[in-house]
Motif scaffolding. Sequence first.
Motif, mmCIF file in Angstrom:
data_model
loop_
_atom_site.group_PDB
_atom_site.id
_atom_site.type_symbol
_atom_site.label_atom_id
_atom_site.label_comp_id
_atom_site.label_asym_id
_atom_site.label_seq_id
_atom_site.Cartn_x
_atom_site.Cartn_y
_atom_site.Cartn_z
ATOM 1 N N ALA A 129 42.551 51.621 40.664
ATOM 2 C CA ALA A 129 43.264 50.429 40.194
ATOM 3 C C ALA A 129 42.345 49.578 39.331
ATOM 4 N N MET A 130 41.093 49.437 39.755
ATOM 5 C CA MET A 130 40.133 48.652 38.975
ATOM 6 C C MET A 130 39.899 49.295 37.611
ATOM 7 N N ILE A 187 40.644 47.772 33.755
ATOM 8 C CA ILE A 187 39.653 47.757 32.667
ATOM 9 C C ILE A 187 40.208 48.494 31.448
ATOM 10 N N GLN A 188 40.769 49.675 31.694
ATOM 11 C CA GLN A 188 41.302 50.459 30.580
ATOM 12 C C GLN A 188 42.451 49.740 29.888
ATOM 13 N N LYS A 192 42.575 48.680 26.012
ATOM 14 C CA LYS A 192 43.614 49.277 25.182
ATOM 15 C C LYS A 192 44.156 48.247 24.186
ATOM 16 N N TYR A 193 44.237 47.000 24.616
ATOM 17 C CA TYR A 193 44.775 45.940 23.753
ATOM 18 C C TYR A 193 43.685 45.153 23.046
ATOM 19 N N GLU A 201 38.424 36.205 31.907
ATOM 20 C CA GLU A 201 39.591 35.326 31.862
ATOM 21 C C GLU A 201 40.868 36.121 32.177
ATOM 22 N N PHE A 202 40.917 37.342 31.684
ATOM 23 C CA PHE A 202 42.070 38.210 31.919
ATOM 24 C C PHE A 202 42.225 38.537 33.404
ATOM 25 N N ILE A 203 41.119 38.829 34.049
ATOM 26 C CA ILE A 203 41.164 39.254 35.443
ATOM 27 C C ILE A 203 41.626 38.105 36.344
#
Length: 108
Positions: free
Chosen positions: A15-16, A20-21, A25-26, A81-83
């Motif tokens: 899941a981690m 990350i992937q 990707k974005y 920030e995303f996490i």
Amino acid sequence: MSLPKSENGSTLENAMQLMIQTFHKYSGNEGDKYTLSKAELKELLTTELGNYLGSAQDKEAVEKVMKDLDSNNDGEVDFTEFIILVGALTVACNDFFLEYNDKPEKKK
Ligand SMILES: [Ca+2]
Ligand SMILES: [Ca+2]
């Protein structure tokens, strides 16, 4: 979609890795490869979190999420920030799940 050798990883490790992937990707589409611009964030939100954040399609919602997430105010969302967004959403899901399970079962 192909993952790097992950068959030995636990569910959580996988899941981690997926988080990350997904981020990369974005984040690699334009500008800084390691941060999300507003356009990249919008694409990630609508493609990957459309079920949770249905309203993210409208521009104001994206601006708001961006502003909330961009804690160092550089106009980009980095992985840290995303996490935080993913963490907050996961907490919200867990709360919902607990609440759902607390409901008396025999109710029809
Ligand atoms: Ca980028
Ligand atoms: Ca930032």
